[in-house]
Design an enzyme around this catalytic site. Structure first.
Site, PDB file in Angstrom:
ATOM      1  N   ARG A   1       0.863  -1.188   0.000  1.00 15.05           N
ATOM      2  CA  ARG A   1       0.000   0.000   0.000  1.00 15.05           C
ATOM      3  C   ARG A   1       0.891   1.227   0.000  1.00 15.05           C
ATOM      4  O   ARG A   1       1.112   1.853   1.033  1.00 15.05           O
ATOM      5  CB  ARG A   1      -0.944  -0.063   1.191  1.00 15.05           C
ATOM      6  CG  ARG A   1      -2.083  -1.055   0.915  1.00 15.05           C
ATOM      7  CD  ARG A   1      -2.890  -1.349   2.134  1.00 15.05           C
ATOM      8  NE  ARG A   1      -2.101  -2.085   3.126  1.00 15.05           N
ATOM      9  CZ  ARG A   1      -2.574  -2.489   4.307  1.00 15.05           C
ATOM     10  NH1 ARG A   1      -3.811  -2.232   4.648  1.00 15.05           N
ATOM     11  NH2 ARG A   1      -1.798  -3.159   5.136  1.00 15.05           N
TER      12      ARG A   1
ATOM     13  N   ASP B   1       2.503   4.851  -0.355  1.00 17.18           N
ATOM     14  CA  ASP B   1       2.048   6.194   0.012  1.00 17.18           C
ATOM     15  C   ASP B   1       1.975   7.124  -1.198  1.00 17.18           C
ATOM     16  O   ASP B   1       2.539   6.831  -2.257  1.00 17.18           O
ATOM     17  CB  ASP B   1       3.078   6.833   0.971  1.00 17.18           C
ATOM     18  CG  ASP B   1       2.840   6.434   2.412  1.00 17.18           C
ATOM     19  OD1 ASP B   1       1.692   6.131   2.775  1.00 17.18           O
ATOM     20  OD2 ASP B   1       3.837   6.426   3.172  1.00 17.18           O
TER      21      ASP B   1
ATOM     22  N   TYR C   1      11.951  -3.178  -2.449  1.00 15.18           N
ATOM     23  CA  TYR C   1      11.866  -1.740  -2.714  1.00 15.18           C
ATOM     24  C   TYR C   1      13.268  -1.209  -3.004  1.00 15.18           C
ATOM     25  O   TYR C   1      14.256  -1.729  -2.469  1.00 15.18           O
ATOM     26  CB  TYR C   1      11.347  -0.989  -1.477  1.00 15.18           C
ATOM     27  CG  TYR C   1       9.862  -1.056  -1.247  1.00 15.18           C
ATOM     28  CD1 TYR C   1       9.027  -0.067  -1.747  1.00 15.18           C
ATOM     29  CD2 TYR C   1       9.294  -2.095  -0.515  1.00 15.18           C
ATOM     30  CE1 TYR C   1       7.653  -0.108  -1.527  1.00 15.18           C
ATOM     31  CE2 TYR C   1       7.910  -2.139  -0.286  1.00 15.18           C
ATOM     32  CZ  TYR C   1       7.101  -1.138  -0.798  1.00 15.18           C
ATOM     33  OH  TYR C   1       5.751  -1.177  -0.584  1.00 15.18           O
TER      34      TYR C   1
ATOM     35  N   ARG D   1      11.133   4.299   4.040  1.00 19.29           N
ATOM     36  CA  ARG D   1      11.517   5.712   4.070  1.00 19.29           C
ATOM     37  C   ARG D   1      12.172   6.101   5.396  1.00 19.29           C
ATOM     38  O   ARG D   1      13.065   6.959   5.419  1.00 19.29           O
ATOM     39  CB  ARG D   1      10.309   6.588   3.769  1.00 19.29           C
ATOM     40  CG  ARG D   1       9.880   6.473   2.290  1.00 19.29           C
ATOM     41  CD  ARG D   1       8.487   7.004   2.038  1.00 19.29           C
ATOM     42  NE  ARG D   1       8.384   8.396   2.429  1.00 19.29           N
ATOM     43  CZ  ARG D   1       7.219   9.037   2.556  1.00 19.29           C
ATOM     44  NH1 ARG D   1       6.079   8.397   2.330  1.00 19.29           N
ATOM     45  NH2 ARG D   1       7.207  10.295   2.906  1.00 19.29           N
TER      46      ARG D   1
END
Lengths: 263, 263
Positions: B59, B61, B119, B206
């Site tokens: 999900r 951002d 990622y 992040r």
């Protein structure tokens, strides 16, 4: 500007700039349009408090990007050049940035002093388009034979009349240019076509790439360049590849190069 | 949908999608906002002639990109799956595309069946910002010591409670995840931080990257991870790195991987 003014405290500047060309109507100033030169001139004129006109090394079309475009201009010499790139970046829009600014000789011209331009063109060779790459590549779903393209591309190297690879001919009518190299690299699904020349006529890289893509997918013989050059007719060459795949990577001068590459 | 309906001619689908997250308010559907799920559900519901709800593997951002996001959904089985990606691409906006569609087992869930997510985060380590890279990188002007960052990053590998690296905790409160690798690569001015884990809590990549950047520029000791994990407190970790540098590169399932990389 008159000669005596330029001797009374005026200075010449060279700035290396970058842009994402997607939302610009090209480099050259056009009233009512958002252009690279227009944005730069507005900010520079404000910073220097006088009307500034810029000259660019490559007059890129709408949608074409630059990692190492070079501009030059003349203004008074009261602005500290070491702060110029920072001052520009704090005023320019996010899709246009300055990398480096320097004082140069008064006779320096970003355009006329350049000895070589380096462009690369990004093709996404894939069955499916890529949303993430769409702004920075041309999607090509046809199967490409890169070895055919490399053999075809060898025909560009050297000094040729590029009239068949020219959109709008230059004012002086001279369409002869010297291509110093064409290199075709492959990174997974990306095909990168690099080319270097002393100069490029209008749309030359995109028409070269369009022609190479037709060679690569077998629609055009790999030895067709001599006949295309010979024809001196735009319709003899391939389609113009779309602008979003094209990057001005750098410009070379006798004592300076603006090359920037990320990978 | 009731159980008996799903046995009467309904089918499950898996679609690999890509997006430039810049102009989306993230993956998850939100009324009145432009979201990945919202755009997909609108198009899929039109194609299938029934209301479709999608499940995403990650999900992401607002502002985060994906090269290999995976979604799953259930619908009637009258739509030829071999034409689904093409049909989606002709209806989806340019910044969201489908790469591959397949029929899957009814119990397949893009989210729950995934065994690993990959990622990567793109840092532009440079003195000057880059207009061309701005949508797809985080500009870092501080000098980074990549070896320090690599030594620091080693502390993430393994099974840890990532409560200190979590924005909004998951509904079940479980913030334990297993990181299988963190790799820091350098391509000229770009620093790529790759990480793979069985799953990531909200904003985990992040916050990991923000913490690594603080280690890389000397603001935080390279051996600080054990104390941050121990604290189980968001304020113990570094700042959240901005979204535009982050890409969901791919998702792994027992019999499938959606990995896509361009370079």
């Amino acid at each position: 500007m008159r000669e005596d003014e330029s001797e009374r405290g005026s200075a010449s500047y060279r700035v290396v700039i970058e842009y994402d060309g997607t939302d610009f109507c090209g480099f050259q100033f056009q009233p009512q349009e958002r252009t690279i030169a227009g944005e730069l001139e507005a900010v520079l004129s404000r910073l220097f408090g006088q009307t500034i006109k810029v000259t660019g090394a490559g007059r890129t079309d709408a949608g074409v990007h630059a990692l190492g475009q070079v501009i030059s201009f003349t203004a008074h010499d009261a602005f500290p050049v070491e702060r110029l790139a920072i001052a520009l970046n704090s005023a320019l829009p996010a899709d246009l940035s300055a990398r480096d600014a320097a004082r140069v000789e008064p006779r320096f011209s970003a355009r006329l002093s350049a000895t070589e331009r380096h462009y690369f063109y990004v093709v996404l060779a894939s069955k499916r388009p890529s949303a993430a790459m769409r702004r920075f590549s041309h999607f090509e779903h046809r199967e490409l034979d890169l070895d055919r393209m490399r053999r075809g591309a060898a025909g560009f190297v050297g000094t040729h009349d590029f009239a068949s690879f020219c959109g709008v001919p230059p004012d002086n009518g001279d369409t002869v240019r010297t291509v110093r190299g064409v290199e075709i690299l492959e990174h997974r699904e990306l095909v990168l076509i690099h080319t270097r020349a002393n100069g490029f006529v209008h749309r030359m890289v995109r028409i070269m790439v369009g022609t190479l893509l037709e060679i690569g997918c077998g629609r055009r013989p790999e030895d067709s360049l001599p006949a295309i050059f010979e024809a001196r007719d735009r319709s003899a060459a391939g389609l113009t590849a779309p602008p979003q795949g094209l990057f001005l990577a750098g410009v070379t001068y006798p004592d300076f190069s603006s090359e920037r590459a990320f990978v």
